[in-house]
Design a protein around this motif. Structure first.
Motif, PDB file in Angstrom:
ATOM      1  N   PRO A 105       0.821  -1.222   0.000  1.00 15.41           N
ATOM      2  CA  PRO A 105       0.000   0.000   0.000  1.00 15.41           C
ATOM      3  C   PRO A 105       0.857   1.274   0.000  1.00 15.41           C
ATOM      4  CG  PRO A 105      -0.838  -1.570   1.609  1.00 15.41           C
ATOM      5  CD  PRO A 105       0.444  -2.156   1.064  1.00 15.41           C
ATOM      6  N   ALA A 106       0.438   2.250  -0.792  1.00 15.50           N
ATOM      7  CA  ALA A 106       1.196   3.487  -0.935  1.00 15.50           C
ATOM      8  C   ALA A 106       1.443   4.154   0.421  1.00 15.50           C
ATOM      9  CB  ALA A 106       0.459   4.441  -1.877  1.00 15.50           C
ATOM     10  N   ALA A 107       0.447   4.144   1.294  1.00 14.96           N
ATOM     11  CA  ALA A 107       0.582   4.828   2.594  1.00 14.96           C
ATOM     12  C   ALA A 107       1.706   4.209   3.426  1.00 14.96           C
ATOM     13  CB  ALA A 107      -0.732   4.776   3.353  1.00 14.96           C
ATOM     14  N   ASP A 108       1.855   2.873   3.345  1.00 12.55           N
ATOM     15  CA  ASP A 108       2.936   2.191   4.076  1.00 12.55           C
ATOM     16  C   ASP A 108       4.296   2.652   3.568  1.00 12.55           C
ATOM     17  OD1 ASP A 108       0.997   0.721   5.244  1.00 12.55           O
ATOM     18  OD2 ASP A 108       1.791  -1.254   4.664  1.00 12.55           O
ATOM     19  N   LEU A 109       4.440   2.652   2.240  1.00 14.52           N
ATOM     20  CA  LEU A 109       5.724   3.036   1.649  1.00 14.52           C
ATOM     21  C   LEU A 109       6.035   4.499   1.956  1.00 14.52           C
ATOM     22  CD1 LEU A 109       5.402   1.239  -1.795  1.00 14.52           C
ATOM     23  CD2 LEU A 109       7.004   0.637   0.030  1.00 14.52           C
ATOM     24  N   GLU A 110       5.009   5.338   1.872  1.00 12.15           N
ATOM     25  CA  GLU A 110       5.225   6.766   2.148  1.00 12.15           C
ATOM     26  C   GLU A 110       5.684   6.981   3.581  1.00 12.15           C
ATOM     27  OE1 GLU A 110       1.760   9.070   1.048  1.00 12.15           O
ATOM     28  OE2 GLU A 110       2.079   8.535  -1.061  1.00 12.15           O
ATOM     29  N   ARG A 139      10.839   3.006  -7.260  1.00 17.77           N
ATOM     30  CA  ARG A 139      11.083   4.229  -8.036  1.00 17.77           C
ATOM     31  C   ARG A 139       9.943   4.488  -9.025  1.00 17.77           C
ATOM     32  NH1 ARG A 139      16.658   4.448 -10.948  1.00 17.77           N
ATOM     33  NH2 ARG A 139      15.846   2.875 -12.372  1.00 17.77           N
ATOM     34  N   GLN A 140       9.491   3.425  -9.694  1.00 18.56           N
ATOM     35  CA  GLN A 140       8.419   3.608 -10.693  1.00 18.56           C
ATOM     36  C   GLN A 140       7.139   4.113 -10.043  1.00 18.56           C
ATOM     37  OE1 GLN A 140       8.544  -0.274 -12.459  1.00 18.56           O
ATOM     38  NE2 GLN A 140       9.915   0.360 -14.108  1.00 18.56           N
ATOM     39  N   ARG A 141       6.838   3.605  -8.849  1.00 16.45           N
ATOM     40  CA  ARG A 141       5.602   4.071  -8.191  1.00 16.45           C
ATOM     41  C   ARG A 141       5.734   5.529  -7.777  1.00 16.45           C
ATOM     42  NH1 ARG A 141       3.071  -0.033  -4.035  1.00 16.45           N
ATOM     43  NH2 ARG A 141       1.331   1.443  -4.207  1.00 16.45           N
ATOM     44  N   ILE A 142       6.929   5.930  -7.365  1.00 18.28           N
ATOM     45  CA  ILE A 142       7.144   7.345  -7.010  1.00 18.28           C
ATOM     46  C   ILE A 142       7.038   8.218  -8.262  1.00 18.28           C
ATOM     47  CG2 ILE A 142       8.869   8.996  -6.174  1.00 18.28           C
ATOM     48  CD1 ILE A 142       9.863   6.739  -4.255  1.00 18.28           C
ATOM     49  N   LYS A 148       4.395   9.253  -2.695  1.00 18.12           N
ATOM     50  CA  LYS A 148       5.203  10.465  -2.546  1.00 18.12           C
ATOM     51  C   LYS A 148       6.571  10.091  -1.975  1.00 18.12           C
ATOM     52  CE  LYS A 148       1.952  12.741  -0.199  1.00 18.12           C
ATOM     53  NZ  LYS A 148       0.686  12.109  -0.531  1.00 18.12           N
ATOM     54  N   GLY A 149       7.625  10.460  -2.682  1.00 19.09           N
ATOM     55  CA  GLY A 149       8.956  10.088  -2.203  1.00 19.09           C
ATOM     56  C   GLY A 149      10.033  10.781  -2.995  1.00 19.09           C
ATOM     57  N   ARG A 415       5.845  19.423  -5.310  1.00 21.42           N
ATOM     58  CA  ARG A 415       4.828  18.759  -4.504  1.00 21.42           C
ATOM     59  C   ARG A 415       5.385  18.525  -3.100  1.00 21.42           C
ATOM     60  NH1 ARG A 415       2.971  12.636  -5.984  1.00 21.42           N
ATOM     61  NH2 ARG A 415       0.907  12.712  -5.039  1.00 21.42           N
ATOM     62  N   ALA A 416       4.632  18.897  -2.059  1.00 23.18           N
ATOM     63  CA  ALA A 416       5.106  18.663  -0.695  1.00 23.18           C
ATOM     64  C   ALA A 416       5.092  17.166  -0.409  1.00 23.18           C
ATOM     65  CB  ALA A 416       4.238  19.397   0.305  1.00 23.18           C
ATOM     66  N   VAL A 417       6.253  16.616  -0.088  1.00 21.41           N
ATOM     67  CA  VAL A 417       6.322  15.192   0.250  1.00 21.41           C
ATOM     68  C   VAL A 417       6.479  14.994   1.750  1.00 21.41           C
ATOM     69  CG1 VAL A 417       7.157  14.399  -2.005  1.00 21.41           C
ATOM     70  CG2 VAL A 417       8.816  15.121  -0.276  1.00 21.41           C
ATOM     71  N   PHE A 418       6.735  16.094   2.461  1.00 24.18           N
ATOM     72  CA  PHE A 418       6.779  16.044   3.927  1.00 24.18           C
ATOM     73  C   PHE A 418       6.440  17.419   4.465  1.00 24.18           C
ATOM     74  CE2 PHE A 418       9.049  17.025   7.878  1.00 24.18           C
ATOM     75  CZ  PHE A 418       8.458  16.090   8.714  1.00 24.18           C
ATOM     76  N   VAL A 419       5.555  17.467   5.459  1.00 23.40           N
ATOM     77  CA  VAL A 419       5.210  18.720   6.138  1.00 23.40           C
ATOM     78  C   VAL A 419       5.189  18.435   7.635  1.00 23.40           C
ATOM     79  CG1 VAL A 419       3.497  20.561   6.390  1.00 23.40           C
ATOM     80  CG2 VAL A 419       3.718  19.362   4.194  1.00 23.40           C
ATOM     81  N   ARG A 420       6.029  19.148   8.396  1.00 25.56           N
ATOM     82  CA  ARG A 420       6.036  18.926   9.852  1.00 25.56           C
ATOM     83  C   ARG A 420       4.948  19.794  10.465  1.00 25.56           C
ATOM     84  NH1 ARG A 420       9.609  16.288  12.738  1.00 25.56           N
ATOM     85  NH2 ARG A 420      11.185  16.436  11.132  1.00 25.56           N
ATOM     86  N   MET A 421       4.144  19.203  11.311  1.00 20.14           N
ATOM     87  CA  MET A 421       2.967  19.904  11.793  1.00 20.14           C
ATOM     88  C   MET A 421       3.059  20.310  13.263  1.00 20.14           C
ATOM     89  SD  MET A 421       1.285  20.084   9.084  1.00 20.14           S
ATOM     90  CE  MET A 421      -0.307  20.739   9.622  1.00 20.14           C
ATOM     91  N   ASP A 422       4.149  20.000  13.952  1.00 15.82           N
ATOM     92  CA  ASP A 422       4.163  20.220  15.397  1.00 15.82           C
ATOM     93  C   ASP A 422       4.772  21.547  15.806  1.00 15.82           C
ATOM     94  OD1 ASP A 422       6.711  19.533  14.692  1.00 15.82           O
ATOM     95  OD2 ASP A 422       7.109  18.324  16.464  1.00 15.82           O
ATOM     96  N   ARG A 423       5.009  22.435  14.865  1.00 14.74           N
ATOM     97  CA  ARG A 423       5.541  23.740  15.251  1.00 14.74           C
ATOM     98  C   ARG A 423       5.190  24.792  14.224  1.00 14.74           C
ATOM     99  NH1 ARG A 423      11.701  22.935  16.057  1.00 14.74           N
ATOM    100  NH2 ARG A 423      11.673  25.179  16.005  1.00 14.74           N
TER     101      ARG A 423
END
Ligand SMILES: [Zn+2]
Length: 423
Positions: A105-110, A139-142, A148-149, A415-423
């Motif tokens: 599943p994409a969510a696991d890999l992400e 790589r192909q899925r990304i 997202k990666g 495309r945002a592939v990571f966004v930190r939300m705790d600050r």
């Protein structure tokens, strides 16, 4: 556990801003920052903005430049210190969390990519050894946009000396160990390189010397190393070598290797890289990946006392400093995937302790790897027409190198592939 909470929160809460930032081609948005390091060799822009259009940077400006009107500003990622996306030039996709990459599943890999790479700003990575078909499937899925990666370059399956698997790999899953090539002839070596490239590899990794335990080191024959290197170059790829000791570095240089993927701590006669060796490396345009934190990790695992660790890592730091002072090209890399501690903070601290400046470290993360992989025309700087591969940091790494690891947002191809939300 704080970081884990942060990552999980980012995975859930980040969705809204990631959707905002998801670009259909032609979508334009603004990223603003307190500072933008457009490249290591240019002064930073204060209070600047970056206009992203689709997957590319369209324009870069400051408060005094006319800013395009009517364009949405990304609120989740704005307000930090912006640099080009980072490259980690030494990683591995060998953990089971990346297994069955074609169907997982994409969510696991992400989530796994996030924990190891994108939460630390890596938009391009070089896998220096893994099961090539699986890594190419990832790589192909990304690249399809399904996961997202980061952009992935891979060396595929590395080559080892006959009966020469290194002692520290003996705990790998037997299914993986049985597939590790140990060519006995130049023909075998060339066939393995061809197979890797046919599967999608971008380079070749040679274990020119491998520790066997008890001080024994197995070495790849120079003919085999040279043949594998020549075949890789004929296919437009780069050759990477695991050196083990200074003799291994010299063997790598002689074979025509492009990148030595570690400094060395296993030399029985001390671990000085002589001025002659460094001169030869420079003459053959060999790059070095320091992996200093890895030595701490391995020495701690072997229960080496802290004061001895300092001496051994100090030798590796001296190699790095001497190589860098001689004008050698340093590429940032940590060996994560093999090393299960993903946080690169200690690597930045050790590189600075070795005597590299923050700007030299930024070079090793951005322009140097782009140049090494002949991609300076497409990425590595915050400049119009280049890829919108960007890192937003919470502070200025030039005043504190730990800030290189304090990532607020990672953007790849617009495309945002990571966004930190705790600050
Ligand atoms: Zn490695």
């Amino acid at each position: 556990m704080k970081w884990l909470t942060a990552v999980l929160l980012a995975a859930v809460a980040g969705c809204s801003s990631i959707q905002q930032s998801q670009s259909t081609s032609g979508d334009r948005w603004l990223l603003t920052g307190t500072k933008v390091y457009v490249s290591p060799d240019a002064p930073p822009l204060e209070n600047a903005w970056v206009l992203v259009s689709g997957s590319k940077i369209e324009a870069v400006g400051t408060a005094s430049t006319a800013r395009p009107k009517g364009i949405r500003t990304d609120s989740a990622c704005s307000g930090g210190v912006i640099t080009a996306g980072f490259q980690n030039s030494h990683v591995h996709f060998i953990d089971t969390v990346f297994g069955d990459a074609a169907t997982r599943p994409a969510a696991d890999l992400e989530q796994s990519l996030n924990r190891m790479l994108t939460s630390y700003g890596f938009t391009t990575v070089v896998d220096t050894g893994s099961l090539v078909d699986n890594t190419v499937a990832l790589r192909q899925r990304i690249e399809r946009g399904d996961v997202k990666g980061p952009a992935i370059l891979t060396a595929g399956l590395p080559l080892y000396p006959p009966n020469g698997l290194p002692i520290y790999l003996r705990d790998l899953p037997p299914a993986l160990l049985s597939q590790l090539p140990q060519p006995a002839t130049t023909d075998e070596a060339v066939a393995i390189v061809r197979r890797n490239f046919a599967s999608g590899a971008n380079g070749t990794k040679l274990f020119v010397a491998t520790p066997q335990g008890g001080g024994e080191i197995k070495r790849m024959s120079p003919d085999i190393a040279r043949a594998a290197a020549a075949e890789t170059h004929a296919r437009g790829g780069l050759v990477m070598a695991h050196p083990t000791d200074p003799e291994g570095v010299a063997a790598a240089v002689t074979a025509g290797v492009d990148i030595v993927v570690h400094t060395t701590i296993d030399g029985r006669k001390g671990d000085t890289w002589s001025p002659d060796l460094i001169r030869d490396m420079r003459a053959r345009n060999v790059s070095v990946i320091p992996t200093l934190k890895l030595w701490r990790y391995e020495l701690a695992k072997a229960k080496v006392p802290a004061n001895i660790q300092d001496l051994i890592v100090g030798d590796a730091e001296k190699q790095l400093k001497a190589f860098s002072d001689a004008g050698g090209q340093v590429l940032f890399g940590t060996d994560v995937g093999y090393m299960s501690e993903f946080d690169p903070t200690d690597e930045y601290v050790l590189m600075a302790h070795a005597g590299l400046t923050p700007v030299q470290i930024l070079t090793s993360l951005t322009t140097a790897p782009a140049a090494r992989w002949r991609a300076e025309g497409t990425r590595g700087r915050v400049q119009p027409k280049l890829a919108a591969d960007l890192v937003v940091l919470n502070g200025d790494p030039v005043t504190d190198v730990k800030r290189f690891a304090d990532v607020k947002c990672t953007i790849r191809a617009g495309r945002a592939v990571f966004v930190r939300m705790d600050r």
